[in-house]
Design an enzyme around this catalytic site. Structure first.
Site, PDB file in Angstrom:
ATOM      1  N   HIS A   7       7.622   6.658 -13.386  1.00  0.00           N
ATOM      2  CA  HIS A   7       9.012   6.377 -13.766  1.00  0.00           C
ATOM      3  C   HIS A   7       9.659   7.684 -14.214  1.00  0.00           C
ATOM      4  CE1 HIS A   7       7.462   6.647 -17.808  1.00  0.00           C
ATOM      5  NE2 HIS A   7       6.647   5.627 -17.594  1.00  0.00           N
ATOM      6  N   ARG A  54       4.637  -0.100 -18.942  1.00  0.00           N
ATOM      7  CA  ARG A  54       4.460  -1.447 -19.499  1.00  0.00           C
ATOM      8  C   ARG A  54       5.782  -2.212 -19.606  1.00  0.00           C
ATOM      9  NH1 ARG A  54       0.113   1.197 -21.653  1.00  0.00           N
ATOM     10  NH2 ARG A  54      -1.812   0.016 -21.479  1.00  0.00           N
ATOM     11  N   TYR A  62       2.281   4.749 -11.011  1.00  0.00           N
ATOM     12  CA  TYR A  62       3.432   3.863 -11.191  1.00  0.00           C
ATOM     13  C   TYR A  62       4.530   4.662 -11.902  1.00  0.00           C
ATOM     14  CZ  TYR A  62       5.447  -0.750 -10.802  1.00  0.00           C
ATOM     15  OH  TYR A  62       6.230  -1.822 -10.420  1.00  0.00           O
ATOM     16  N   GLY A  91      10.211   8.942 -16.982  1.00  0.00           N
ATOM     17  CA  GLY A  91       9.480   9.658 -18.032  1.00  0.00           C
ATOM     18  C   GLY A  91       8.453  10.609 -17.418  1.00  0.00           C
ATOM     19  N   HIS A  92       7.690  10.108 -16.425  1.00  0.00           N
ATOM     20  CA  HIS A  92       6.728  10.980 -15.737  1.00  0.00           C
ATOM     21  C   HIS A  92       7.467  12.096 -14.999  1.00  0.00           C
ATOM     22  CE1 HIS A  92       4.389   7.047 -15.548  1.00  0.00           C
ATOM     23  NE2 HIS A  92       3.541   7.849 -16.156  1.00  0.00           N
TER      24      HIS A  92
END
Ligand code: PAF
Length: 279
Positions: free
Chosen positions: A33, A186, A31, A35-36
């Site tokens: 985003h 989250r 999932y 940041g990843h």
């Protein structure tokens, strides 16, 4: 080479032998985003080969936190990873990683009993076990972790040092939304009202930073001011506010550089974390 999606450990080990050294590795629960993607881009620039894992690890979830509800969208993740030119996506099943009667665990002591570990017993045992398994399977030269999960980074560095694992851990700064909210899968659980309130975590760590820059070294004064700020939000429930040594995670009375300011706050039903290092 075009991106390969690999589900079996044996296939991953075999393909690993064909990769050009050094090999960068970004472990994720999918999932993806921004940041990843920051971790992935960082790893891509430093290594000719890049492996990314997508594995929602059941052993690191609390019993009351629903593993099955964790957001997943592998098809979308594959598209993003193809754009970032990942060489291999390792996406094992739960059975592949934890076959029946699996019963070997990697545990880091003391450090994992505080902060996130105190609030989520067993969480770090799940993280260190799966990360050690992934390191053994992928044998990366370097692995990339986000500073957003500051305690996770400290724990993994300790595991790598003390178990003599042969790789380098690289920490990548936290990516934030325009209003400061740290990026996290989250965040998708937040409704619009909660999403607004969620910026209180960033406001609190910014306040800590401001007080420190102005010369405040009494940790309790800083904690108290953060507490007062967050308590103004009726939707926010504080789990912990910590100002600790960056290596031992022992709470400090007097702030000395570097110090890790971290907090966990529930916004509605969603538990969020954030941190800043004062230096
Ligand atoms: O940070 C995460 O997403 C997870 O804890 C990790 C490192 C992928 C292990 O499951």
């Amino acid at each position: 080479m075009s991106m390969k999606v690999v589900e079996k450990i044996d296939d991953m080990k075999r393909l690993r032998q064909q990769l050009t050294e050094p090999v960068g590795f970004v472990p994720t629960m999918g999932y993806l985003h921004e940041g990843h993607l920051a971790l992935i881009r960082w790893a891509r620039t430093e290594n000719p080969s890049l492996v990314v894992s997508l594995f929602v690890n059941p052993t690191q979830f609390d019993p009351q936190e629903d593993f099955s509800q964790y957001p997943r969208d592998p098809e979308r993740d594959f598209g993003l990873l193809e754009k970032e030119r990942a060489d291999i996506v390792f996406m094992p099943s739960v059975d592949e990683m934890y076959p029946p009667r699996f019963n070997s665990w990697v545990e880091v002591g003391r450090l994992t009993e505080r902060l996130e570990g105190a609030s989520r017993p067993g969480h770090f045992r799940g993280v260190t076990t799966v990360v050690a398994k992934l390191f053994n399977i992928i044998q990366p030269t370097r692995a990339y972790f986000g500073q957003k999960d500051a305690q996770q980074v400290v724990v993994i560095k300790k595991m790598v040092a003390e178990l003599n694992m042969n790789l380098e851990i690289v920490t990548v700064p936290t990516m934030r939304e325009g209003d400061g909210l740290a990026m996290s899968s989250r965040n998708t659980y937040l409704n619009p009202e909660e999403r607004e309130v969620a910026t209180v975590l960033y406001q609190a760590i910014s306040l800590a930073q401001k007080l420190w820059v102005r010369g405040e070294t009494n940790a309790q004064v800083i904690r108290q001011q953060m507490l007062t700020l967050i308590r103004k939000e009726p939707l926010a429930a504080i789990d912990y506010i910590s100002i600790a040594d960056t290596e031992t995670l022992d709470e400090l009375d007097t702030v000395k550089s570097p110090a890790l300011v971290s907090l966990a706050v529930k916004i509605g039903n969603t538990r969020l974390i954030d941190n800043v290092v004062l230096e």
